[in-house]
Design a protein around this motif. Sequence first.
Motif, PDB file in Angstrom:
ATOM      1  N   ARG A 172      44.597  35.857  30.299  1.00  0.00           N
ATOM      2  CA  ARG A 172      44.415  35.018  29.122  1.00  0.00           C
ATOM      3  C   ARG A 172      43.018  34.410  29.114  1.00  0.00           C
ATOM      4  O   ARG A 172      42.293  34.431  30.112  1.00  0.00           O
ATOM      5  CB  ARG A 172      45.492  33.927  29.078  1.00  0.00           C
TER       6      ARG A 172
ATOM      7  N   VAL B 283      44.421  29.331  26.628  1.00  0.00           N
ATOM      8  CA  VAL B 283      45.036  28.262  27.419  1.00  0.00           C
ATOM      9  C   VAL B 283      43.982  27.179  27.627  1.00  0.00           C
ATOM     10  O   VAL B 283      42.911  27.446  28.175  1.00  0.00           O
ATOM     11  CB  VAL B 283      45.528  28.768  28.796  1.00  0.00           C
TER      12      VAL B 283
ATOM     13  N   ASP C 127      53.475  30.518  30.596  1.00  0.00           N
ATOM     14  CA  ASP C 127      53.043  31.917  30.669  1.00  0.00           C
ATOM     15  C   ASP C 127      51.897  32.125  31.646  1.00  0.00           C
ATOM     16  O   ASP C 127      51.432  33.262  31.824  1.00  0.00           O
ATOM     17  CB  ASP C 127      52.616  32.413  29.281  1.00  0.00           C
TER      18      ASP C 127
ATOM     19  N   VAL D 122      48.070  31.901  33.502  1.00  0.00           N
ATOM     20  CA  VAL D 122      46.704  32.152  33.033  1.00  0.00           C
ATOM     21  C   VAL D 122      46.287  33.610  33.171  1.00  0.00           C
ATOM     22  O   VAL D 122      45.226  33.993  32.663  1.00  0.00           O
ATOM     23  CB  VAL D 122      45.694  31.266  33.798  1.00  0.00           C
TER      24      VAL D 122
ATOM     25  N   ASP E 124      46.170  32.906  20.204  1.00  0.00           N
ATOM     26  CA  ASP E 124      47.419  33.370  20.813  1.00  0.00           C
ATOM     27  C   ASP E 124      47.343  33.409  22.334  1.00  0.00           C
ATOM     28  O   ASP E 124      48.331  33.109  23.010  1.00  0.00           O
ATOM     29  CB  ASP E 124      47.785  34.761  20.283  1.00  0.00           C
ATOM     30  N   ASP E 125      46.193  33.845  22.887  1.00  0.00           N
ATOM     31  CA  ASP E 125      46.113  33.957  24.346  1.00  0.00           C
ATOM     32  C   ASP E 125      45.203  32.893  24.951  1.00  0.00           C
ATOM     33  O   ASP E 125      44.753  33.039  26.088  1.00  0.00           O
ATOM     34  CB  ASP E 125      45.669  35.359  24.758  1.00  0.00           C
TER      35      ASP E 125
ATOM     36  N   PRO F  13      42.337  34.866  34.999  1.00  0.00           N
ATOM     37  CA  PRO F  13      42.206  34.878  33.541  1.00  0.00           C
ATOM     38  C   PRO F  13      41.386  36.084  33.070  1.00  0.00           C
ATOM     39  O   PRO F  13      40.594  36.647  33.825  1.00  0.00           O
ATOM     40  CB  PRO F  13      41.461  33.572  33.238  1.00  0.00           C
ATOM     41  N   ARG F  14      41.552  36.436  31.805  1.00  0.00           N
ATOM     42  CA  ARG F  14      40.712  37.469  31.202  1.00  0.00           C
ATOM     43  C   ARG F  14      39.274  36.982  31.092  1.00  0.00           C
ATOM     44  O   ARG F  14      38.317  37.743  31.296  1.00  0.00           O
ATOM     45  CB  ARG F  14      41.259  37.813  29.808  1.00  0.00           C
TER      46      ARG F  14
END
Length: 201
Positions: free
Chosen positions: A105, A43, A100, A102, A40-41, A133-134
């Motif tokens: 994510r 990229v 959406d 980065v 889902d998250d 990003p995460r």
Amino acid sequence: MDSGSARSRSEARPVLEAPDIARVLTRIAHEIVERAKGADDVVLLGIPTRGVHLARRLADKLADITGQPAAVGSLDITMYRDDLRLGPARTLARTEIPGDGVDGRLVVLVDDVLFSGRTIRAALDALGDIGRPRAVQLAVLVDRGHRELPIRADYVGKNLPTSLRETVKVQLAEEDGHDGVLLGEREDTGRDTTRPAQAGQ
């Protein structure tokens, strides 16, 4: 040694063919879903040129596994390369970030060959200018070794030990009309071959 023997020794030999590439991409896609507990998250950002095609193929496989569209784009690293001033002018590719973005994510960078690590370092610099990003992971079709920087791939299609005198050529249908990975011998140009070429991965 006759010239025929010399020619045959320098001919590139296939180490991955089309079915092998399809199989390892399927495996990598499953590994991404397993580690991320879904997609889902996630990229996928391909590094031009062939990394973009690989990222799109991985996105298709993620969609097949999860039943949901996968976010995919491209990341141009041209202006972030540390060898930019050493060579001729380069053609800029395009950076395309899914809608959406980065931020927050899991970004998976996708490239064809991991070599010195300098390309990935440039990609991390480019990504840092785009968002936060995460986490960032790396997927490559081939890891040929000879790292100059402390960079490691999270997902590897094939580990391929090589010498610095050897070349790895990735061929993809989108660019070359067919899929394959060839291992050959670098032509002797009289230059220092004890270090990876600056333009290497």
